[in-house]
Design an enzyme around this catalytic site. Structure first.
Site, PDB file in Angstrom:
ATOM      1  N   PHE A 121       0.461   7.713   3.579  1.00 53.36           N
ATOM      2  CA  PHE A 121      -0.227   6.977   2.170  1.00 53.36           C
ATOM      3  C   PHE A 121       0.530   6.332   0.468  1.00 53.36           C
ATOM      4  O   PHE A 121      -0.547   5.816  -0.341  1.00 53.36           O
ATOM      5  CB  PHE A 121      -1.368   7.784   1.582  1.00 53.36           C
ATOM      6  CG  PHE A 121      -1.707   7.980   2.755  1.00 53.36           C
ATOM      7  CD1 PHE A 121      -3.088   7.410   4.352  1.00 53.36           C
ATOM      8  CD2 PHE A 121      -2.717   9.592   2.848  1.00 53.36           C
ATOM      9  CE1 PHE A 121      -2.700   7.574   4.831  1.00 53.36           C
ATOM     10  CE2 PHE A 121      -3.499  10.195   4.296  1.00 53.36           C
ATOM     11  CZ  PHE A 121      -3.587   9.387   4.953  1.00 53.36           C
TER      12      PHE A 121
ATOM     13  N   TRP B 241      -7.062   2.112   0.570  1.00 49.70           N
ATOM     14  CA  TRP B 241      -6.078   2.998  -0.918  1.00 49.70           C
ATOM     15  C   TRP B 241      -4.646   3.497   0.968  1.00 49.70           C
ATOM     16  O   TRP B 241      -3.754   3.741   0.933  1.00 49.70           O
ATOM     17  CB  TRP B 241      -5.948   3.448  -0.949  1.00 49.70           C
ATOM     18  CG  TRP B 241      -5.327   4.005  -2.403  1.00 49.70           C
ATOM     19  CD1 TRP B 241      -4.695   3.639  -3.136  1.00 49.70           C
ATOM     20  CD2 TRP B 241      -4.593   5.668  -2.070  1.00 49.70           C
ATOM     21  NE1 TRP B 241      -3.693   4.288  -3.872  1.00 49.70           N
ATOM     22  CE2 TRP B 241      -3.984   5.832  -2.762  1.00 49.70           C
ATOM     23  CE3 TRP B 241      -5.454   6.306  -1.333  1.00 49.70           C
ATOM     24  CZ2 TRP B 241      -2.942   7.504  -3.163  1.00 49.70           C
ATOM     25  CZ3 TRP B 241      -4.932   8.180  -1.546  1.00 49.70           C
ATOM     26  CH2 TRP B 241      -3.668   7.854  -2.332  1.00 49.70           C
ATOM     27  N   HIS B 242      -5.583   4.342   1.869  1.00 45.52           N
ATOM     28  CA  HIS B 242      -5.143   5.522   2.289  1.00 45.52           C
ATOM     29  C   HIS B 242      -3.865   4.812   3.310  1.00 45.52           C
ATOM     30  O   HIS B 242      -3.192   5.352   4.440  1.00 45.52           O
ATOM     31  CB  HIS B 242      -6.215   6.487   3.199  1.00 45.52           C
ATOM     32  CG  HIS B 242      -6.692   7.388   2.443  1.00 45.52           C
ATOM     33  ND1 HIS B 242      -7.848   6.624   1.089  1.00 45.52           N
ATOM     34  CD2 HIS B 242      -6.018   8.679   1.964  1.00 45.52           C
ATOM     35  CE1 HIS B 242      -8.508   8.490   0.401  1.00 45.52           C
ATOM     36  NE2 HIS B 242      -7.435   9.260   0.532  1.00 45.52           N
ATOM     37  N   GLY B 243      -4.970   3.273   4.099  1.00 44.99           N
ATOM     38  CA  GLY B 243      -3.646   3.121   4.689  1.00 44.99           C
ATOM     39  C   GLY B 243      -4.384   1.799   5.231  1.00 44.99           C
ATOM     40  O   GLY B 243      -5.798   1.425   4.999  1.00 44.99           O
TER      41      GLY B 243
ATOM     42  N   GLY C 151     -11.308   2.524  -1.936  1.00 48.15           N
ATOM     43  CA  GLY C 151     -10.620   4.110  -1.605  1.00 48.15           C
ATOM     44  C   GLY C 151      -9.856   4.428   0.060  1.00 48.15           C
ATOM     45  O   GLY C 151      -8.667   5.118   0.110  1.00 48.15           O
TER      46      GLY C 151
END
Lengths: 466, 380
Positions: A466, A320-322, A317
Site C-alpha cells: 500500500f 488508498w489501499h490499492g 480510504g
C-alpha cells in the site's frame, strides 16, 4: 528493507545505532541518509522519487510560510504541492488501473484507448505521500511552522522506522523532536521491548496465519468451515502483521529518541464499526478525518451530507489501499456501515446485546470486509463469501485442505491469536509497567523469534503493497 | 524497572544483534576470507545485486545454519510442524505440500499460449512425433494425495467414491484432442479398492512422494497391455526374470523437509522391490538406445531404476512385460519441458523410434520447471 530480515536485524540496525550514538552532531542528517539506504535497498531509483516529493513540499512549504507571500501565492503553492504529491501517487499507483478500466469504455465512445504502461509501484508511496502532504497543509493552516531545514523535512518524510508501512506521522508530532530530543535509557529500553513484541507478533503469529489464509483463499472451493477458518486466519494475519510492524516502528523510533503515536488500540474489541475505526490504523483514520472529512464539511452540513462525506472518505480510504475494485467495495462497505451507525445516532442495531455479542458481531462484520480486502478480484471475493455462507458446491479435492490448515501448529497459533486479540490489555499499557521480570521474558522471546525467523521463507509484510 | 535492569535488558538486546554479524565476520576472517558483508561495496547497487547480496548473507550465516535445525526440531516435537514443504498425514504418512496445493488450489486462468498451457505443449509434441511416424502415449502420474487422500485427512473418507483430481480434466482434453492418454487414476482407484480387501502393500511410499515397488510392477503391466492392445508395440524375444528384494529407504519428503527430528521420528521405510534380470545373461536390465520405444519421464521413472536397487523401476518392468529393452530420458522434476529439451539435443535418440511414452507427475501440470514450452524435435 524489511525489519524481519537478517540484513536489517544484524547489519543495518546495529550499524545505524552505533554510528548514530557516536555522532555528536548531524544525527538527523545521518538518519536521513540511513533511511534513504533503507528505502533504496528495495529499488535504488525510487529514492529519487521520494526526494522529489520532499523537495516539492519543502519549497511549497517555504512559499506558504513566507511573510512576503500573498494569499493567492500561498494558495497556489498549496495546490501545487497537493497536485504534485497526488499526481505522483496517481501515476505510480493508479495509472494501470485507470487505463485498464477506461480502455473498456473509451472504444465505445469512439476514443482511442490509453497506452498500458508497466508501472512499478514504489513501496510505501501511499504512506510517505500522505505524510509530506500533511506537512504542506499544516503549514498552510498555520498548525506548524515551516521546516527549519531541508534535512529536517527529509528526515521526517524518510525516517526509516515508519517509512514504508506507517504509522502515518504528522510533521506537527515530530517537528519539535527533530530540533531537540532526549535520549534516555528508559526510552531506549521501552523501544526495544516494543520492537521485540512487534517482531514476535509478525514472525510467530502473522506469518503462520498468513500460510493458512493463503491456502484457503487459493482453494478452488473451500468447505464452509474452512472458509471461515481462513477468514479468521486472514483477520489475525493482517492485524498482527500490521500492528506488529507499527509496534516495531514505534519501538525503533524510541531507540532513536523519537516518540511517535501508536497505530492500534485492540481493534477486534470494537463494539461497532465506528468504534473499530477509532482503534484500527488510527493514523490513517485520523489523517482522513483531518484532511478529507473535515474539509468536505464533516458533520456540519446536515445529516445527508454527513452520510455522503463518510462514504466518500471511506471510498477514498479503500482506494488508498490499492488500485483494485475490491478495495473500492471494501471502502464502500465500511462507509455504508459507518453512515448507517451515524443515522442511528452512532448506535448499532445490535446495541441491546451484551458486550461479547456486540464485539462478536462487529468482528464478523469486519471479517466479511477482510474477504473483500484479501481476494484478488471481486469475482473471487464473491466466491469466497459464497463458500463462507454455504452457497457453493464443493469439489472433492477441497477435502484435502483440512490436512493443510488444521495442523496442531496452526490451531495453537489461532488459539493464541484469539486470546491475544480479545483480551483487554494492550501491549503499550503492559510495557508502561515494564518490570525486570517482564523484560526478562522478552529476551528469550526475542531469541526464539529470531530462531523461527531463520526457518521461515514466507515473510511478507501486507502493508508494503500500500 | 530500575536503571540497572534497563541497562541489562538493552545490553542483552544489543549483544544479540551485534554478536551475529561480528562473530560471522570474525569467523570469515579466521578462515582467511574477506567478510561477506564487504561484498556490498564491490557491486553496483542495483536491485538484483542487492537481492543477491542479501540472499548470500542469509545463506552463509553460521548462526542461521546452526539454529535452524534446532528450532525446526522444537516446532516438530512441540507442535508436530514438519516445515513448509511437508504435511503430516495419518498413520505416519507424509505429504509434499505442492502435491496437495495442486489438488486444492484454483486452476489458473486458461491460457492459450505456452509455457502455461500443457494441452498445447502436449498436442504439439504429439503432432511433431506423428509427422515422423512416431506414436505418443501420455502418462499423467497421480500424485500421492490423489491416490491416498484419506491418509492426509480423515475428511477425505467422505469423498472416497467421487475423489477426482483436476488432472482428469486434462486427460479428457487430451483424449478429445486425439492424444492417447492413460488414466492411471482409474487404475489406482480399483487397485485401492482391492487393497482394502486384500491388504497388500501400499502403492505409494508413506514417507516419499513416489510409488512403491509393487505399484511400479502393476502399472508397467497395465501400460504394456495397453500398448499391445493398441498395436503400437510388439512383444520381443528377450526373456527377463525378477528377483524380489527388500531395501530400507529414507523418503524424499523427509529429505526435502530438512527437519532433523523427522529423521528420528520416521525411521527408514522398508520397500519391496523387484529387480529385473536378463534371464539368459543374468545381467541386470539395461537400456538399449536402438530400441523402437523411447520413454520420457521424471523421478517416477528414476525410482528403483537408476537409484537403489537399480533396474527395478518402471522402465525395467515395462521392458520385461514387452520382452525388449527400451530407451529412456529421465529428468527429476523436469518432465514438462526439460526432458524434451534433452531430447532435442540428442538427434540419435529418435532414430528408428516407433513410440514415445511421456510421463509427468500431475503437480508439474502447474508447477513444472520451465512450464510447458514449445521444444522442436531433433533433426532427423
Amino acid at each position: 528493507m524489511v525489519f524481519t530480515t537478517h540484513i536489517f536485524l544484524f547489519y543495518f540496525l546495529p550499524l545505524v545505532l552505533v554510528i548514530y550514538y557516536l555522532l555528536p552532531r548531524y544525527r538527523n542528517a545521518f538518519l536521513t541518509i540511513a533511511s534513504y539506504i533503507f528505502y533504496g535497498w528495495w529499488e535504488p531509483w525510487f529514492v529519487l522519487l521520494m526526494m522529489t516529493s520532499t523537495i516539492l513540499d519543502y519549497v511549497c512549504g517555504g512559499i506558504i510560510a513566507s511573510p512576503k507571500s500573498t494569499p493567492t501565492r500561498r494558495r497556489v503553492a498549496l495546490v501545487s504541492a497537493i497536485m504534485g504529491d497526488v499526481g505522483l501517487l496517481a501515476f505510480f499507483k493508479y495509472y494501470a488501473f485507470t487505463a485498464q478500466n477506461l480502455n473498456r469504455l473509451l472504444p465505445m465512445l469512439g476514443v482511442s484507448s490509453m497506452p498500458l504502461l508497466q508501472v512499478t509501484l514504489p513501496i510505501g508511496i501511499s504512506f510517505y505521500t500522505f505524510e509530506s502532504m500533511s506537512y504542506t497543509i499544516d503549514v498552510y493552516r498555520g498548525i506548524v511552522p515551516r521546516a527549519q531545514s531541508f534535512s529536517d523535512l527529509s528526515c521526517f518524510v524518510s525516517l526509516f522506522p515508519h517509512l514504508v508501512a506507517g504509522p502515518i506521522v504528522r510533521y506537527s508530532v515530530i517537528a519539535r523532536q527533530l530540533a531537540s530530543r532526549e535520549h534516555t535509557l528508559k526510552k531506549f529500553s521501552y523501544g526495544i521491548a516494543l520492537f521485540i513484541l512487534g517482531f514476535a507478533k509478525k514472525i510467530l503469529l502473522a506469518n503462520p496465519m498468513g500460510v493458512v489464509a493463503d491456502a484457503t483463499f487459493a482453494a478452488a472451493s473451500p468447505l464452509t468451515v474452512d472458509a471461515w477458518f481462513g477468514g479468521f486466519a486472514y483477520a489475525f494475519q493482517i492485524y498482527f502483521d500490521f500492528s506488529g510492524y507499527s509496534d516495531m516502528a514505534v519501538g525503533l523510533s524510541r531507540m532513536f529518541g523519537l516518540v511517535i503515536p501508536k497505530n492500534f488500540a485492540s481493534p477486534y474489541l470494537a463494539e461497532s464499526i465506528t468504534d473499530f475505526w477509532r482503534r484500527w490504523h488510527i493514523s490513517l483514520s485520523t489523517w482522513l478525518r483531518d484532511y478529507l472529512y473535515v474539509p468536505l464539511g464533516g458533520n456540519k452540513k446536515g445529516l445527508r451530507r454527513t452520510y455522503l462525506n463518510l462514504t466518500i472518505v471511506m471510498l477514498i480510504g479503500g482506494l488508498w489501499h490499492g488500485a483494485n475494485w475490491t478495495f473500492v467495495v471494501w471502502g464502500a462497505y465500511h462507509g455504508l456501515l459507518l453512515a448507517f451507525e451515524r443515522w442511528r445516532g452512532k448506535q448499532t442495531i445490535y446495541q441491546w446485546l451484551p458486550k461479547p455479542g456486540r464485539v462478536g458481531i462487529t468482528f464478523v462484520l469486519v471479517l466479511i470486509s477482510w474477504v473483500l480486502f484479501r481476494a484478488p478480484n471481486l469475482s473471487l471475493a464473491w466466491s469466497y463469501l459464497e463458500a463462507m455462507f454455504g452457497a457453493r458446491t464443493h469439489v472433492s479435492c477441497s477435502a484435502l485442505l483440512a490436512g493443510e490448515i488444521y495442523t496442531p501448529h496452526n490451531l495453537a497459533v489461532m488459539l493464541l491469536c484469539v486470546s491475544l486479540s480479545f483480551q483487554p490489555i494492550e501491549i503499550y499499557d503492559w510495557l508502561e509497567h515494564l518490570s525486570w521480570r517482564r523484560a526478562l521474558v522478552l529476551v528469550p522471546l526475542f531469541l526464539f523469534t529470531i530462531g523461527v525467523m531463520f526457518t521461515q521463507t514466507f515473510n511478507p509484510f501486507l502493508y508494503f503493497q500500500f | 524497572m530500575s536503571r540497572r535492569f534497563q541497562l541489562l535488558f538493552s545490553g542483552l538486546f544489543l549483544a544479540t544483534i551485534f554478536i551475529v554479524p561480528l562473530s560471522q565476520a570474525g569467523l570469515e576472517i579466521y578462515q582467511g576470507q574477506l567478510p561477506e558483508f564487504f561484498d556490498v561495496f564491490t557491486r553496483v547497487p542495483k536491485r538484483v545485486n542487492l537481492r543477491t547480496f542479501e540472499t548470500n548473507i542469509e545463506n552463509r550465516s553460521v548462526y542461521a545454519t546452526a539454529v535452524r535445525p534446532w528450532i525446526q526440531s522444537l516446532l516438530f516435537m512441540a507442535l508436530r510442524d514438519p516445515g513448509e514443504k511437508a504435511l503430516l498425514g495419518r498413520d505416519g504418512w507424509l505429504f509434499y505440500t505442492p502435491d496437495v496445493r495442486y489438488l486444492v488450489e484454483n486452476k489458473p486462468a486458461e491460457s492459450d499460449t505456452e509455457p502455461e498451457n500443457p494441452v498445447l505443449a502436449i498436442t504439439t509434441f504429439s503432432r511433431q512425433l506423428s509427422q515422423r511416424g512416431i506414436h505418443l502415449i501420455v502418462l499423467p502420474m497421480p500424485g500421492k494425495p490423489s491416490v491416498y487422500p484419506d491418509e492426509l485427512t480423515h475428511r477425505a473418507h467422505m469423498h472416497d467414491h467421487d475423489f477426482a483430481s483436476p488432472t482428469r480434466e486434462l486427460i479428457s482434453s487430451l483424449q478429445t484432442a486425439g492424444v492417447e492418454t492413460m488414466d492411471l487414476y482409474e487404475t489406482f482407484l480399483s487397485l485401492r479398492q482391492q487393497h482394502r480387501l486384500d491388504a497388500v502393500e501400499p502403492y505409494y511410499l508413506a514417507q516419499d512422494t513416489h510409488w512403491s515397488g509393487t505399484a511400479v510392477r502393476i502399472i508397467a503391466h497395465v501400460v504394456a497391455r495397453r500398448l499391445l492392445d493398441l498395436g503400437w508395440a510388439q512383444t520381443g524375444s528377450t526373456e527377463y526374470t525378477v528377483n524380489s528384494m527388500y531395501l530400507r529407504r529414507r523418503g524424499d519428503i523427509i529429505r526435502m523437509a530438512s527437519v532433523p527430528s523427522l529423521t528420528q521420528t520416521f525411521p527408514a521405510e522398508e520397500v519391496h522391490c523387484f529387480q529385473v534380470f536378463d534371464k539368459e545373461t543374468r545381467n541386470l536390465y539395461k537400456d538399449d538406445a536402438r530400441s523402437a520405444i523411447l520413454l520420457l519421464g521424471d523421478s517416477f521413472f528414476r525410482m528403483y531404476e537408476t537409484d537403489e536397487p537399480t533396474s527395478a523401476g518402471f522402465i525395467a518392468h515395462l521392458a520385461r512385460e514387452l520382452r525388449t529393452p527400451l530407451t529412456s530420458i529421465v529428468n527429476d522434476g523436469g518432465a514438462s519441458t526439460l526432458v524434451r529439451q534433452q531430447l532435442s539435443r540428442r538427434s540419435d535418440l529418435l532414430r528408428g523410434k516407433k513410440l514415445v511414452i511421456w510421463e509427468f507427475v500431475e503437480r508439474d501440470i502447474r508447477f513444472g520447471t520451465d512450464g510447458w514450452k514449445y521444444v522442436p524435435l531433433p533433426r532427423d
